[in-house]
Design an enzyme around this catalytic site. Structure first.
Site, short mmCIF file in Angstrom:
data_model
loop_
_atom_site.label_atom_id
_atom_site.label_comp_id
_atom_site.label_asym_id
_atom_site.label_seq_id
_atom_site.Cartn_x
_atom_site.Cartn_y
_atom_site.Cartn_z
N THR A 237 -4.55 -7.81 9.43
CA THR A 237 -3.91 -7.70 8.79
C THR A 237 -3.71 -8.90 7.05
O THR A 237 -3.89 -9.67 7.49
CB THR A 237 -2.79 -7.06 8.52
N HIS B 45 -1.11 -9.76 6.19
CA HIS B 45 0.19 -9.88 6.48
C HIS B 45 0.73 -11.60 6.10
O HIS B 45 1.42 -12.34 5.64
CB HIS B 45 0.79 -9.66 7.58
#
Length: 156
Positions: A88, A90
């Site tokens: 992701t 992130h």
């Protein structure tokens, strides 16, 4: 014409340095800490002038760095940690926010705050930046902290 140039020395003797170190990915972060401490000591610091504050992860480093910088007890603060890219976005979000926030702490407090958080695409890349093929980012961050702490003193 004579130009005045101001440069800082790489002498850590007498400097109080704070390290904010992430526990997440600690197997890599411990090498960053070791590199930073080694650099500081080799440049004249006493180990008793170095304080390590453990935090959960890199995202918490600006908050801890701010408390340390505002305390008046440190000539410089170094944030150490590792953020490894996963599936992701992130990691990119954390790296960008941490970098901006650490810079803001330095600007707001007048204390050098050095970003020694390693952004890595993989665990292998993180290990390389913690003392194998790509040098030790902890060492490099400590060297920058020494120079900036001395520069701040010179400019004051």
């Amino acid at each position: 014409m004579s130009v005045k140039e101001i440069g800082a020395k790489l002498q850590a003797k007498g400097l109080k340095i704070g390290l904010v170190a992430s526990r997440f990915n600690e197997f890599v972060t411990k090498e960053l800490i070791s590199g930073a401490v080694d650099c500081l000591v080799r440049h004249g610091s006493n180990e008793s002038d170095i304080t390590v504050v453990r935090i959960p992860g890199a995202n918490e480093s600006p908050m801890a760095a701010q408390i340390m910088a505002r305390s008046g007890k440190f000539d410089a603060v170094i944030a150490l940690g590792v953020v490894i890219q996963g599936a992701t976005p992130h990691a990119g979000l954390i790296n960008g926010q941490v970098s901006k926030s650490l810079a803001k702490v330095a600007l707001d407090t007048g204390v050098p705050v050095i970003n020694g958080v390693v952004p890595a695409e993989s665990l292998e890349q993180a290990i390389e930046r913690a003392g194998t093929k790509a040098g030790n980012k902890g060492w490099a961050a400590a060297q920058a902290a020494i120079e900036m702490a001395n520069l701040y003193k010179e400019l004051a």
